[in-house]
Design an enzyme around this catalytic site. Structure first.
Site, PDB file in Angstrom:
ATOM      1  N   ARG A 154     -23.321   2.200  -5.790  1.00 42.88           N
ATOM      2  CA  ARG A 154     -22.866   3.252  -6.354  1.00 42.88           C
ATOM      3  C   ARG A 154     -22.882   3.249  -8.031  1.00 42.88           C
ATOM      4  O   ARG A 154     -22.994   1.934  -8.361  1.00 42.88           O
ATOM      5  CB  ARG A 154     -21.225   3.344  -6.046  1.00 42.88           C
ATOM      6  CG  ARG A 154     -20.956   3.406  -4.495  1.00 42.88           C
ATOM      7  CD  ARG A 154     -19.624   3.819  -4.386  1.00 42.88           C
ATOM      8  NE  ARG A 154     -19.005   3.896  -2.912  1.00 42.88           N
ATOM      9  CZ  ARG A 154     -17.901   4.244  -2.607  1.00 42.88           C
ATOM     10  NH1 ARG A 154     -17.087   4.648  -3.355  1.00 42.88           N
ATOM     11  NH2 ARG A 154     -17.717   4.077  -1.536  1.00 42.88           N
ATOM     12  N   ASN A 156     -10.763   7.182   8.277  1.00 45.20           N
ATOM     13  CA  ASN A 156     -11.190   8.416   7.130  1.00 45.20           C
ATOM     14  C   ASN A 156     -11.374   9.556   7.855  1.00 45.20           C
ATOM     15  O   ASN A 156     -12.550   9.648   8.822  1.00 45.20           O
ATOM     16  CB  ASN A 156     -12.089   7.988   6.074  1.00 45.20           C
ATOM     17  CG  ASN A 156     -11.301   6.863   5.176  1.00 45.20           C
ATOM     18  OD1 ASN A 156     -10.575   7.483   4.496  1.00 45.20           O
ATOM     19  ND2 ASN A 156     -11.891   5.662   5.282  1.00 45.20           N
ATOM     20  N   LYS A 182       0.740  -1.421   0.006  1.00 47.85           N
ATOM     21  CA  LYS A 182      -0.029   0.141   0.174  1.00 47.85           C
ATOM     22  C   LYS A 182       0.818   1.345   0.115  1.00 47.85           C
ATOM     23  O   LYS A 182       2.091   1.157   0.470  1.00 47.85           O
ATOM     24  CB  LYS A 182      -0.819  -0.067   1.199  1.00 47.85           C
ATOM     25  CG  LYS A 182      -1.762  -1.034   1.411  1.00 47.85           C
ATOM     26  CD  LYS A 182      -2.761  -0.841   2.762  1.00 47.85           C
ATOM     27  CE  LYS A 182      -3.645  -1.802   2.789  1.00 47.85           C
ATOM     28  NZ  LYS A 182      -4.584  -1.720   4.306  1.00 47.85           N
ATOM     29  N   VAL A 197     -18.596   8.293   1.343  1.00 48.24           N
ATOM     30  CA  VAL A 197     -19.418   8.187   0.394  1.00 48.24           C
ATOM     31  C   VAL A 197     -20.638   7.401   0.741  1.00 48.24           C
ATOM     32  O   VAL A 197     -21.720   7.462   0.431  1.00 48.24           O
ATOM     33  CB  VAL A 197     -18.841   7.277  -0.934  1.00 48.24           C
ATOM     34  CG1 VAL A 197     -19.695   7.311  -2.031  1.00 48.24           C
ATOM     35  CG2 VAL A 197     -17.478   8.181  -1.496  1.00 48.24           C
ATOM     36  N   ARG A 226     -13.097  12.322   7.389  1.00 48.30           N
ATOM     37  CA  ARG A 226     -14.004  13.090   6.580  1.00 48.30           C
ATOM     38  C   ARG A 226     -15.463  12.197   6.708  1.00 48.30           C
ATOM     39  O   ARG A 226     -15.567  11.213   7.044  1.00 48.30           O
ATOM     40  CB  ARG A 226     -13.538  13.021   5.291  1.00 48.30           C
ATOM     41  CG  ARG A 226     -12.949  11.719   4.670  1.00 48.30           C
ATOM     42  CD  ARG A 226     -12.661  11.918   2.977  1.00 48.30           C
ATOM     43  NE  ARG A 226     -12.051  10.693   2.755  1.00 48.30           N
ATOM     44  CZ  ARG A 226     -12.686   9.555   2.282  1.00 48.30           C
ATOM     45  NH1 ARG A 226     -14.110   9.544   2.604  1.00 48.30           N
ATOM     46  NH2 ARG A 226     -12.297   8.254   1.939  1.00 48.30           N
ATOM     47  N   GLY A 273      -7.877   5.108  -1.327  1.00 48.86           N
ATOM     48  CA  GLY A 273      -8.619   5.010  -2.529  1.00 48.86           C
ATOM     49  C   GLY A 273      -8.212   3.933  -3.622  1.00 48.86           C
ATOM     50  O   GLY A 273      -8.321   3.943  -4.837  1.00 48.86           O
TER      51      GLY A 273
END
Length: 451
Positions: free
Chosen positions: A338, A290, A158, A295, A292, A164
Site C-alpha cells: 500500500r 468484513n 477494541k 483493500v 465488503r 480500522g
C-alpha cells in the site's frame, strides 16, 4: 439487469470499480467533493456529479446528497467500495426504499457482523473457533477490569462497533486498562456513534490471515483461498500477500472450510472476508468479518484470475456464481504494497502536490492508484493513494519483483511510505515469510532508529 452503477466512494477503489464497469459495458457514475474535482476517478467515469464541500460530512458521508445524485443520474445500483457507507446498514436500507440495488450483503448481516460481540457469538454458533473474549459489549471500566482479570493479560481492547484500528489498543496490566479505557471509548463514540468496548485475549506472535469468500443468492458459497496481512502499522495493513507463506495446506483447507461454513450459517450473499488470528502452532481464531470488498482484494484476483468486483455485480444482479469450489485453482504468488502519503518514520499524513511520478512497469506488475503527476493530495481523506501489486510464479520471484519495482517507484513533491516499503522487503523475516503482527515494531522501527 444492472446498467448504471453509482460508485459511492473515491480514490483508487472508485477507479478500480470503473475499470470493471467499462469491461462489462455498465455506465459508471462517480460522485466527488470539491477537493476531488480533478481526481483521476472523476475523469475516468462515464458521468460525474459534485456532492459538496471537501469535508466528508458535506460530501461522501452525506447520505441525502448521495441519494439525490442517485435519483438525478437514474442509477439502478450503488457500489459502496470500502470504507464510507460500505458497512452501513442504514445506507443499505435506504437503497431498498429507493428501489436501488446495493452491491453487497443484506442489512441484517451488515448489522450483525458490524458488532464484534454479535459477530463473535454468531461464529460460536457456527462452530468457528474464536479468541477468548467478552460475550457482551462493555461500557464501564470496572466491568472491563473484572473481565480482563478472568481471561488474563495482555488483552486487546477494541471498539465493539468499529474497525480500522480505531479505539484498538494492546493493554498489559490493570493500571493501564484503567487509563486508556475511557479515552478509547470516547474515540469509538466519535467515529462510530457507539462507545461500547470489547475485550479479547491477545494472541502473542500472531499471524493475521484472512479468507476471501463469494456467495450468491442461491445458497452457493466458495472461498478464494487466503491472504497474509500481518505487516501492519497502527493496526492498519501495509503489505499483504496470497497465499500465506506461513500456514500448511492442511490448515489452509480447514480455514477455507470454516469461512464457507460461517458464510452459510449467516445466509451470506456477495463478497466478504473472514479474518483470523493464527498462532505459532497454526491454531486459528475468528477475528472479524468484513462485509465488503477488501483493500487487498487484488492479490486474490492475481492468483485466481477471478475479478471480485465483477462477481459482486453479478451476484447483486441475481446471477449464480459461475463456478464451484473444485473449479477454482490457485496459481503463483502475489504481493501488494500500500502506498501512503505519509512520513515513513512517524506515519503522519503528508498532503501536498505530487510534482512528478515514475511508475515501474513490466510483466507481473499491476497498479491500482488514485493519483497522477500534478495531483493534489488533500488532508481530508485517508492517506492511502495507491497500491503496487506484483505476481511471480513463486514467492521468491514475487519478492524479487517487488524489491525491483520499489527501487524504480518514484513520487516527488510529498513524503510517502515508499522508503519504508523498500526497507521492509529487504528485512530477512519478510524475505523468509515469517512475519507476524509485531513485524513493524520488532524489525522495521529498530532498523530506522539505528540507521
Amino acid at each position: 439487469m444492472i446498467k448504471r452503477i453509482l460508485i459511492a466512494n473515491r480514490g483508487e477503489i472508485a477507479s478500480r470499480i470503473i475499470r470493471t464497469c467499462k469491461r462489462l459495458g455498465i455506465t459508471s457514475i462517480a460522485v466527488y467533493s470539491e477537493a476531488d474535482k480533478e481526481a483521476p476517478f472523476v475523469k475516468a467515469s462515464d458521468e460525474a456529479y459534485l456532492l459538496g464541500a471537501s469535508q466528508v460530512n458535506e460530501s461522501y458521508m452525506n447520505i441525502d446528497k448521495v441519494f439525490e445524485v442517485a435519483k438525478k443520474s437514474e442509477a439502478d445500483a450503488i457500489h459502496p467500495g470500502y470504507g464510507f457507507f460500505s458497512e452501513n446498514a442504514a445506507f443499505r436500507e435506504r437503497c431498498e426504499k429507493a428501489g436501488i440495488c446495493f452491491i453487497g450483503p443484506n442489512s441484517d448481516v451488515i448489522t450483525q457482523m458490524g458488532d464484534k460481540v454479535n459477530a463473535r457469538n454468531a461464529m460460536i454458533a457456527a462452530n468457528v473457533p474464536v479468541v477468548p473474549g467478552t460475550a457482551e459489549a462493555i461500557t464501564d471500566v470496572e466491568q472491563a477490569v473484572e473481565f480482563a482479570a478472568e481471561i488474563g493479560y495482555p488483552i486487546m481492547l477494541k471498539a465493539a462497533a468499529g474497525g480500522g484500528g480505531i479505539g484498538m489498543q494492546v493493554v498489559g496490566e490493570e493500571e493501564e486498562l484503567r487509563k486508556v479505557f475511557t479515552s478509547n471509548s470516547e474515540r469509538a463514540l466519535n467515529f462510530f456513534g457507539n462507545g461500547s468496548m470489547f475485550l479479547e485475549r491477545k494472541i502473542e506472535n500472531a499471524h493475521h490471515i484472512e479468507i476471501q469468500i463469494l456467495a450468491d443468492e442461491h445458497g452457493n458459497v466458495v472461498h478464494l483461498f487466503d491472504r497474509e496481512c500481518s505487516i501492519q502499522r497502527r493496526n492498519q495493513k501495509v503489505i499483504e500477500e496470497a497465499p500465506s507463506p506461513f500456514i500448511s495446506e492442511e490448515t489452509r483447507n480447514k480455514m477455507g472450510e470454516a469461512a464457507v461454513q460461517a458464510a452459510k450459517a449467516l445466509s451470506y450473499s456477495n463478497a466478504g472476508t473472514i479474518e483470523f488470528l493464527v498462532d505459532e502452532e497454526e491454531n486459528y481464531y475468528f477475528l472479524e468479518m468484513n462485509t465488503r470488498v477488501q483493500v487487498e482484494h487484488p492479490v486474490t484476483e492475481e492468483i485466481t484470475g477471478i475479478d471480485i468486483i465483477e462477481m459482486q455485480i453479478r451476484v447483486a444482479n441475481g446471477e449464480k456464481l459461475p463456478f464451484e469450489q473444485q473449479d477454482i485453482k490457485r496459481s503463483g504468488h502475489a504481493i501488494e504494497a500500500r502506498i501512503y502519503a505519509e512520513d515513513p518514520v512517524r506515519f503522519f499524513p503528508s498532503p501536498g502536490k505530487i510534482t512528478s511520478v515514475n511508475l515501474p512497469e513490466g510483466e507481473g506488475i499491476r497498479h491500482d492508484i488514485a493519483f497522477t503527476e500534478n495531483y493534489q493530495v488533500t488532508p481530508f481523506y485517508d492517506p492511502m493513494i495507491g497500491k503496487l501489486i506484483v505476481k511471480g510464479e513463486t514467492r521468491e520471484q514475487a519478492v524479487n519483483l517487488l524489491e525491483q519495482a520499489l527501487e524504480n517507484y518514484q513520487i516527488d513533491g510529498i513524503k510517502t511510505n515508499l522508503p519504508m516499503l523498500a526497507k521492509t522487503v529487504t528485512i530477512p523475516q519478510f524475505q523468509k515469510g515469517t512475519t507476524t503482527t509485531r513485524f513493524v515494531e520488532d524489525y522495521y522501527i529498530p532498523l530506522i532508529q539505528n540507521s
